[in-house]
Design a protein around this motif. Sequence first.
Motif, short mmCIF file in Angstrom:
data_model
loop_
_atom_site.label_atom_id
_atom_site.label_comp_id
_atom_site.label_asym_id
_atom_site.label_seq_id
_atom_site.Cartn_x
_atom_site.Cartn_y
_atom_site.Cartn_z
N ALA A 109 -17.16 -10.95 -25.85
CA ALA A 109 -18.22 -11.47 -24.96
C ALA A 109 -17.97 -10.92 -23.57
O ALA A 109 -16.81 -10.72 -23.19
CB ALA A 109 -18.19 -13.00 -24.94
N PRO A 110 -19.04 -10.65 -22.80
CA PRO A 110 -18.82 -10.15 -21.44
C PRO A 110 -18.01 -11.15 -20.63
O PRO A 110 -18.26 -12.35 -20.69
CB PRO A 110 -20.25 -10.02 -20.88
N ASN A 111 -17.03 -10.65 -19.90
CA ASN A 111 -16.18 -11.55 -19.10
C ASN A 111 -15.55 -10.74 -17.98
O ASN A 111 -14.53 -10.09 -18.16
CB ASN A 111 -15.10 -12.18 -19.98
N VAL A 112 -16.21 -10.76 -16.82
CA VAL A 112 -15.75 -9.99 -15.66
C VAL A 112 -15.32 -10.95 -14.57
O VAL A 112 -16.09 -11.82 -14.15
CB VAL A 112 -16.86 -9.06 -15.12
N LEU A 113 -14.09 -10.82 -14.13
CA LEU A 113 -13.58 -11.60 -13.00
C LEU A 113 -13.28 -10.62 -11.87
O LEU A 113 -12.50 -9.68 -12.06
CB LEU A 113 -12.31 -12.37 -13.39
#
Length: 639
Positions: A195-199
């Motif tokens: 799943a997209p997960n950008v921090l």
Amino acid sequence: MPSKTRSIDEVLKKYWGYDSFRPLQADIINSVMEGRDTLGLMPTGGGKSLTFQVPTMAMEGMALVVTPIISLMKDQVDHLIERNIKATYMHAGLTAGEMRRTYEKCMYGNCKFLYVSPERLASQTFLDHLKHMPVCLIVVDEAHCISQWGYDFRPSFHNISSVRKLFPEVPVLALTASATPVVVDDIMKHLAFKAPNVLSMSFARKNLSYVVRHTDEKLAEAVRILQRVPGTAIVYVRSRKRTKLISDELNRLGIKADYYHAGLSHEEKEDKQNKWRSDECRVIVATNAFGMGIDKPDVRVVVHVDVPNSLEEYYQEAGRAGRDGKKSYVVLLVTHTDQRTLNRHVTDSFPERDFILSVYERACNFMHVAVGSGYDRVYDFNFNLFCRTFKLPVLPTHNALNILTRAGYITFMEESDAQSRVMILAGKNELYDLHTTTPGADQVLQALLRIYTGLFADYVFINEDVIAYRTGIDHETIYIALLEYTRMHVLHYVPRKRTPYIYFPTSREEPRYLRIPKAVYEDLRERMQKRVDAVISYASTAVSCRETALLSYFGEHVDGACGHCDACIERRKRISYTPADVQEGILYMAQVKPRKFQEFVDTLSFPKDAIHSMLSFLVDEGYIEHLPDDTYRNPVPLK
């Protein structure tokens, strides 16, 4: 059982001595420990390494860390070992014995961190061993390299997909300091994020003042900046030769400087870095080889004498200034020929296809790799000798090898600096009464045993300079003695070498079957041109705010200008002044003492062109004298 947050705080304190995390670090760590695929965007100096080192120490198992920078592997492994953390690395420069011992360490749980180059992931032998290792986290450092839209695309990063298949439940942590929105999406796609997960942190650095200076005398301008801005500095150039030339000139002018580039020996690099870190040397003049793993907090100014090829490169190098949060300057020097130079770089980076195929065939012949052979093999490759042998132009040949790397036919690895290393093969009792023919060999062996520990268990890096200093024996004799002991099977000596390698991820093909895909030729050329255009746009005088232009490039939109870059300051100067104000300021300054033109610009809060125009008027009208030493004087005595 302690909570995850408490656990990671305890790990941070125990191994690194810190009481709290920097912004975003804890968020990334918690995301990873929850088993989520995570992309961390952290500016240079943001503390990326802790985001995977801390959770790994808080979990059962080992982190597989994929990084393209061999020198960074060594630095990080050394730093972990200093903290009593078990870590090791693997790359093409290791011997078969070293590879075997590394496999054994990792498979039997005697290692918390295994650093590997992306090329290693193409080896079926490596993958066969890897599936028996207790991997709990897959880390991809410099993750922008996986994207063909990134400024440093490396096809070997696509091998990471093989590792994901071996460990489908293990989370991936991708880290980079510079990625545009297109590259961010590409990274998650190629790493098969569930799943997209950008921090991400803001790319804004409020303590940095971005400045562009247009000048035809770049060296003189760099000197003037270094004389006006006190403190530690980095001066970036794109030529190894010019690092020394500029360093020598700075020293001649009383500015303590040294030079640094990839062609130096390991010992020279260490010595220069240490002197700069300890403030024995104020300025380091370097190519882009200087910076990875360098974390000196009090760099007050970074000057780019040569314009970089992309804003990603520029941002990373600029980010080495002001890591302590104090006011610092980032200065880009631009001249009228730079735009032409950048555009020529695009042309040079993509030589004709026929030339690329010719380089492939000749390189294979040069290394004696027959058609159908070479698969999963690494060959030493003397690039300069290759070019001389076949009378090939250096730059196009170098770029042809890079394109062949992107196309997946070879992997060209430049100048891997492998430090000398030794492992004792004989038992301790066997080291007595050895009969050698080399005078002083016994002293060399005794010095080895006194200076270095762990020689009986594994390969240990050694420094022949240290042995020479301790024994008084010359380097050649030390080298001969160690080779003799190697022939006697008393020890195994791997001499230092600094050479490029070529790795074959596939067997040698006949040139007529080679295909250079559009994705690694036309598409990448177009992308490079866009990056060059972005640099040219950033350096133009029409930019309203340098920081806003940078942030916009990386997909970060802010309201308003930064207020402290040169463009913002220049714009403020244009507000509410009259020609009479400019005239009064010039006349007063020139009345106190003769001044050079730049002194008026630096002192008066008016636009440069307004000062130049008024100064020319005052000279023409006889109010100001232009003296032979290029200064301006007001002959009216000061009252």
